[in-house]
Design an enzyme around this catalytic site. Structure first.
Site, PDB file in Angstrom:
ATOM      1  CE  LYS A  26      -4.134  -1.859   2.257  1.00  0.00           C
ATOM      2  NZ  LYS A  26      -5.159  -1.636   3.286  1.00  0.00           N
ATOM      3  CG  ASP A  38      -8.123   0.744   3.809  1.00  0.00           C
ATOM      4  OD1 ASP A  38      -8.951  -0.099   3.422  1.00  0.00           O
ATOM      5  OD2 ASP A  38      -6.894   0.569   3.727  1.00  0.00           O
TER       6      ASP A  38
END
Ligand code: NAP
Length: 292
Positions: free
Chosen positions: A68, A105
């Site tokens: 990420k 997220d």
């Protein structure tokens, strides 16, 4: 007949990734010709794999552990959340060839919180347990939302202090303090939202699954408790929260809503989250039953 439009997730390892179940269910329910697969991509091959997906006509990718942070440097542009969080979990391949890195997220967590409780972190006292990747996304989102105060507590206190500093730099108006677990009672006292982002409570290890990240009697009875852990969906933390009179926000919803935000960017269509939630719970039950 043309091939379905490819979507996928890059992670390492990739064996247990659930997102193909979610996105393929959305495509099936909506009758859209997308196909989503999980790819095991080693860190050394990440750039080549992303470039490969671009030339092979992928519409989008999910990026998961451990890529990420590393993938951000291969993007042409970052969304505000990806920039503030310093991490990308979603790539959109634009028609002009540009790669846009997003992070869903935080927004996925916020949207599910709002859907489940009708509440928002604005003006609230919040506590994040853990200081890893999930904590970073949710802590930045809570700070962006205008929480009055945010405490971050972690087993390794140095990481909590580092994350608190990172969040204050990303969102200068935020008031954030980090620390270890020694003063957890006072950190939780008067909290309106507590988010567990540690892996405590997660299936795969009996002792870990039986553990809560915070003692039950530290949970204020009118607070909202949210868990990042989604397997099992009802963690020991959430069970303790219910016994304490708190409202609970399951990790399964967070998982589905962060996927739904990516799905909308790739396809322009809303994900049928109720149907996707059903298939996720069925899949988790099978996994817990056969491998638990
Ligand atoms: P990560 O970066 O590896 O962070 C793990 C965190 O858990 C660290 O703060 C670590 O503390 C803490 N921890 C691990 N074992 C512990 C123990 N025995 N006692 C106390 N603390 C412990 O992982 P992540 O990516 O943030 O993911 C964390 C959890 O969230 C996982 O269960 C993941 O599946 C879940 N998650 C769910 C969603 C969702 O959509 N629902 C999204 C992202 C992540 P130290 O720093 O001290 O090691």
């Amino acid at each position: 007949m043309p091939n379905p439009i490819p979507l996928g997730v890059f992670g390492f390892p990739a064996g247990h990734i659930l997102s193909p179940v979610l996105h393929n269910k959305a495509a099936e329910e909506l009758g859209l010709d997308y196909h989503y697969l999980a790819y095991e991509v080693r860190p050394d091959n990440l750039e080549e794999a992303v470039r490969g997906a671009k030339v092979m006509g992928f519409r989008g990718l999910t990026i998961t552990i451990p890529h990420k942070v590393a993938v951000a440097k291969f993007m042409d542009e970052l969304s505000e959340d990806a920039r503030l969080m310093g991490a990308v979990n979603t790539i959109v391949f634009e028609e002009n060839g540009n790669l846009i890195g997003h992070n869903t997220d935080g927004i996925g967590w916020l949207q599910f919180l709002r859907e489940t409780t009708g509440e928002h972190p604005r003006g609230k006292k919040c506590l994040v347990l853990g200081a890893g990747g999930a904590a970073r996304a949710v802590a930045v989102k809570i700070a962006q939302c205008g929480a009055t105060h945010l405490a971050i507590r972690n087993r390794t206190s140095a990481k909590a202090l580092e994350l608190a500093h990172f969040v204050e730099k990303s969102v200068p108006s935020a008031k954030v303090e980090g620390g270890g677990l020694d003063d957890l009672y006072s950190a939780a006292d008067g909290c309106e939202i507590i988010v567990n982002t540690t892996s405590l409570g997660m299936w795969g290890d009996a002792e870990r699954m039986a553990t809560t990240p915070i003692p039950e009697d530290f949970i204020p009875n009118d607070c909202i408790c949210s868990d990042a852990v989604y397997i099992p969906p009802d963690t020991e933390f959430l069970k303790a929260a219910i016994r304490s009179g708190a409202k609970v926000v399951r990790g399964t919803g967070w998982l589905v809503y962060q996927a739904a935000a990516a799905w909308k960017m790739w396809t322009g269509v809303d994900m049928p989250t109720d149907k996707v939630m059903e298939v996720l719970h069925e899949t988790l039950e099978l996994r817990l039953g056969t491998e638990g």
